[in-house]
Design an enzyme around this catalytic site. Structure first.
Site, PDB file in Angstrom:
ATOM      1  N   LYS A  27       0.843  -1.195   0.000  1.00  0.00           N
ATOM      2  CA  LYS A  27       0.000   0.000   0.000  1.00  0.00           C
ATOM      3  C   LYS A  27       0.882   1.250   0.000  1.00  0.00           C
ATOM      4  CE  LYS A  27      -0.455   0.108   5.053  1.00  0.00           C
ATOM      5  NZ  LYS A  27      -1.391   0.224   6.182  1.00  0.00           N
ATOM      6  N   TYR A  36      15.080  31.394   3.574  1.00  0.00           N
ATOM      7  CA  TYR A  36      13.963  32.204   4.040  1.00  0.00           C
ATOM      8  C   TYR A  36      14.130  32.551   5.514  1.00  0.00           C
ATOM      9  CZ  TYR A  36      11.350  31.261  -0.251  1.00  0.00           C
ATOM     10  OH  TYR A  36      10.944  31.205  -1.555  1.00  0.00           O
TER      11      TYR A  36
END
EC number: 5.1.1.1
Length: 367
Positions: free
Chosen positions: A40, A263
């Protein structure tokens, strides 16, 4: 997200390692136990189709989360049994019959909804899910299990299996694990007819609770060479990590003392330093909280300086290196190694999440 093959960032998957892990786990469980591979979430970020094709001769079936993941495997030519672990929508029943999937039944309400809509259940194969203490989906009362089994069989459904999922199999204390096991056994003992397949063993149970294996196991995290407990429990035997995450230097410069990176200008060089840019960021699953974590260049640990951007990180190098020099974020470089568990520990999460978050923008290469 569209893959970006024209940059050096890539995930390398060692398919042979996955096969060896399956064989290693198989050698430590009772002979005759069925092995189901959990693929999965794109095989925990490793690539569901490629992994399933590589291991199809080593396992007895596959487990996925939902109908779409199952269809992907069938359309890729995989013919082994596929168990859908999650609750499927009512409309998925016809697809399950068409593609020969096994559905999970987790409650009477779901069965009743099918009957109310007069869905033809003839020929459908299911496994009953027992909530023995995980608290997500599943039957909690023996009477409901019996009622569900009767209803399903009356309408032509093959009740092939019954299973549960342990919440604490990867922890030091066995108390809650044992309580769950007893609840599951109590429900089994109450059944007039126990289904053919009985499975409760996820990776952690398969590794550390071999004595509790019924007749099938679900190999997930450990199949990919990851320790399900992180750093809590030592693996009882060696497993080989199958995934490597690497990139390369695309920009290298020398900056003066006082230069800032990223940033917020959260990093300021306190001396002249060599700074390099690597094309990977939080859009790739390399999350913002990895600032100050060290990656490997030429066998040396190089810290991420400044904030992780969407597409790039900056790292501090011990010296100038040429463009294209390999950068290892997970895996070995020289005599050093970064594991997914180390990344997870730094993020205060689990290695499952680390590999699952690696986005489709990063190409997967197999060997």
């Amino acid at each position: 997200m569209k893959a970006s093959p024209h940059r050096p960032t890539k995930v390398l998957i060692h398919l042979g390692a996955i096969r060896q892990n399956i064989q290693q786990m198989g050698a430590h469980i009772p002979q005759g136990t069925l092995k189901w591979a959990v693929v999965k979430a794109n095989a925990y970020g490793h690539g569901a189709v490629a992994v399933a094709k590589a291991i199809q001769d080593d396992v007895d079936g596959f487990c996925v989360s939902n109908i779409d993941e199952a269809i992907e495997l069938r359309q890729a030519g995989l013919s082994k049994p596929i168990l859908i672990l999650g609750v499927s929508e009512i409309e998925a029943v016809a697809l399950a019959k068409e593609y020969d999937f096994t559905l999970t039944v987790a409650g009477l309400e779901w069965i009743q909804a099918l009957l109310d809509k007069e869905v033809d259940l003839t020929g459908l194969t299911v496994h009953l899910k027992i909530d023995s203490g995980m608290g997500r989906i599943g039957f909690r009362e023996a009477s409901e299990v019996e009622q569900a089994q009767d209803l399903l069989q009356q309408h032509g459904v093959r009740v092939e299996g019954i299973f549960t999922h342990f919440a604490t199999a990867d922890e030091e204390s066995d108390d809650y694990f044992n309580a769950q096991l007893e609840r599951f056994k109590t429900i089994l003992a109450s059944m007039k007819e126990v289904p053919e397949l009985v499975h409760a063993s996820n990776s952690a149970t398969t590794l550390w609770h071999v004595e509790t294996i019924f007749n099938a196991v679900r190999m997930g995290d450990a199949m990919y060479g990851l320790n399900p407990s992180g750093a809590v429990l030592d693996l009882p035997y060696d497993l080989i990590p199958a995934l490597t995450l690497e990139s390369a230097l695309v920009h290298v410069k020398t900056v003066p003392a006082g230069a800032c990176m990223g940033y917020g200008a959260t990093y300021q060089a306190d001396s002249e330093q060599v700074i390099a840019t690597v094309p990977i960021g939080y859009a790739d699953g390399w999350t913002r909280d990895m600032q100050n974590f060290s990656v490997l260049v030429d066998g040396q640990a190089c810290p991420i300086v400044g904030r992780v951007s969407m597409d790039q990180i900056t790292i501090r190098l011990p010296k100038l290196y040429p463009l294209g020099t390999k950068v290892t974020l997970i895996g070995s470089n020289g005599d050093k190694e970064i594991t997914a568990t180390q990344v997870a520990t730094y993020r205060v999460t689990i290695n499952y999440e680390v590999v699952c978050l690696l986005s489709d923008r990063i190409p997967r290469e197999y060997y």
